[in-house]
Design a protein around this motif. Structure first.
Motif, mmCIF file in Angstrom:
data_model
loop_
_atom_site.group_PDB
_atom_site.id
_atom_site.type_symbol
_atom_site.label_atom_id
_atom_site.label_comp_id
_atom_site.label_asym_id
_atom_site.label_seq_id
_atom_site.Cartn_x
_atom_site.Cartn_y
_atom_site.Cartn_z
ATOM 1 N N ILE A 6 17.208 -36.859 -14.587
ATOM 2 C CA ILE A 6 16.154 -36.906 -13.572
ATOM 3 C C ILE A 6 16.043 -38.331 -13.031
ATOM 4 O O ILE A 6 16.390 -39.291 -13.702
ATOM 5 N N LYS A 7 15.560 -38.427 -11.805
ATOM 6 C CA LYS A 7 15.244 -39.726 -11.220
ATOM 7 C C LYS A 7 13.731 -39.861 -11.329
ATOM 8 O O LYS A 7 12.990 -39.077 -10.723
ATOM 9 N N ASN A 118 19.024 -46.121 -17.980
ATOM 10 C CA ASN A 118 20.427 -46.484 -17.772
ATOM 11 C C ASN A 118 20.630 -47.884 -18.360
ATOM 12 O O ASN A 118 20.539 -48.883 -17.665
ATOM 13 N N ILE A 119 20.896 -47.934 -19.646
ATOM 14 C CA ILE A 119 20.957 -49.195 -20.407
ATOM 15 C C ILE A 119 22.017 -50.135 -19.843
ATOM 16 O O ILE A 119 23.155 -49.727 -19.597
ATOM 17 N N SER A 120 21.618 -51.377 -19.633
ATOM 18 C CA SER A 120 22.473 -52.494 -19.208
ATOM 19 C C SER A 120 22.942 -52.471 -17.761
ATOM 20 O O SER A 120 23.671 -53.353 -17.336
ATOM 21 N N THR A 121 22.516 -51.464 -16.967
ATOM 22 C CA THR A 121 23.045 -51.369 -15.591
ATOM 23 C C THR A 121 22.209 -52.125 -14.566
ATOM 24 O O THR A 121 22.567 -52.164 -13.395
ATOM 25 N N GLY A 122 21.112 -52.735 -14.995
ATOM 26 C CA GLY A 122 20.281 -53.509 -14.071
ATOM 27 C C GLY A 122 20.721 -54.963 -14.069
ATOM 28 O O GLY A 122 21.862 -55.273 -13.710
ATOM 29 N N ILE A 123 19.835 -55.844 -14.530
ATOM 30 C CA ILE A 123 20.138 -57.279 -14.514
ATOM 31 C C ILE A 123 21.295 -57.651 -15.439
ATOM 32 O O ILE A 123 21.884 -58.713 -15.294
ATOM 33 N N ASP A 156 17.485 -45.193 -10.116
ATOM 34 C CA ASP A 156 17.920 -45.160 -8.715
ATOM 35 C C ASP A 156 18.818 -43.951 -8.451
ATOM 36 O O ASP A 156 19.303 -43.300 -9.370
ATOM 37 N N GLU A 157 19.009 -43.661 -7.184
ATOM 38 C CA GLU A 157 19.821 -42.507 -6.785
ATOM 39 C C GLU A 157 21.275 -42.662 -7.183
ATOM 40 O O GLU A 157 21.935 -41.678 -7.535
ATOM 41 N N GLU A 158 21.799 -43.882 -7.142
ATOM 42 C CA GLU A 158 23.203 -44.102 -7.493
ATOM 43 C C GLU A 158 23.466 -43.645 -8.938
ATOM 44 O O GLU A 158 24.408 -42.891 -9.200
ATOM 45 N N ASN A 159 22.614 -44.083 -9.878
ATOM 46 C CA ASN A 159 22.777 -43.651 -11.268
ATOM 47 C C ASN A 159 22.581 -42.144 -11.405
ATOM 48 O O ASN A 159 23.314 -41.477 -12.131
ATOM 49 N N GLU A 160 21.586 -41.603 -10.702
ATOM 50 C CA GLU A 160 21.333 -40.169 -10.774
ATOM 51 C C GLU A 160 22.580 -39.376 -10.361
ATOM 52 O O GLU A 160 22.970 -38.420 -11.039
ATOM 53 N N MET A 161 23.230 -39.782 -9.280
ATOM 54 C CA MET A 161 24.437 -39.094 -8.799
ATOM 55 C C MET A 161 25.575 -39.216 -9.821
ATOM 56 O O MET A 161 26.293 -38.251 -10.082
ATOM 57 N N ILE A 162 25.744 -40.403 -10.381
ATOM 58 C CA ILE A 162 26.795 -40.639 -11.383
ATOM 59 C C ILE A 162 26.595 -39.698 -12.572
ATOM 60 O O ILE A 162 27.536 -39.017 -13.011
#
Length: 168
Positions: A6-7, A118-123, A156-162
């Motif tokens: 889910i987003k 989404n662990i580690s995918t931000g900063i 975010d939508e990018e992670n949701e799509m992945i």
């Protein structure tokens, strides 16, 4: 084990446990870590300080647990994701450890539902596609007697799509 994507805002997810992408200090920070500390209130920080006093900082790949304070969960499992440095093998193993150790801790607590950011995918700049593959594979390969549902909560939508593509 049922896997959902889910987003949403992870601080609003009713689950037995939510996972915090913490930093090694355990004292809150930016991104999801700061949001969880703010929404959960001072109980989370106080318990993190107790953990630090007992064991020192939390190393990358490790996981520790606190109560969830004001969040709609019972527990917050804090795990420290790797900062992406281009060393794919080492970083991938550490990220896998985050998911594995969080799941093992949840299992030991009798958790039935657990929500992961989404662990580690931000900063920390871990490549989102690779991080998604590691997350999904690790969860799929985990043998559990207690955990019935894993929710990947995408910011975010990018992670949701992945994640949706990986789970199809």
């Amino acid at each position: 084990m049922n896997i959902e994507v889910i987003k949403a805002d992870i601080t609003k997810i009713p689950a037995d446990a939510i996972v915090n992408a913490a930093n090694s200090s355990l004292l809150g920070g930016g991104g999801v870590d700061g949001a969880i500390h703010r929404a959960g209130g001072k109980q989370i920080l106080e318990e993190c300080i107790q953990i630090r006093n007992r064991q020192g900082k939390c190393n990358t790949g490790e996981a520790v647990v606190t109560a969830a304070g004001n969040l709609p969960a019972k527990y917050v499992i804090h795990t420290v994701g790797p900062v992406w440095n281009g060393d794919e093998d080492k970083s991938s193993k550490l990220l896998e450890d985050c998911y594995k150790n969080s799941l093992q801790l949840a299992e030991s607590l009798g958790v039935k539902t657990i929500a992961f950011p989404n662990i580690s995918t931000g900063i920390y700049k871990f490549p989102k596609e690779l991080a998604g593959r590691i997350a999904v594979e690790t969860v799929r390969n985990f043998q559990s007697d207690n955990i019935e549902k894993v929710i990947f909560v995408c910011f975010d939508e990018e992670n949701e799509m992945i994640y949706k593509k990986l789970l199809d």
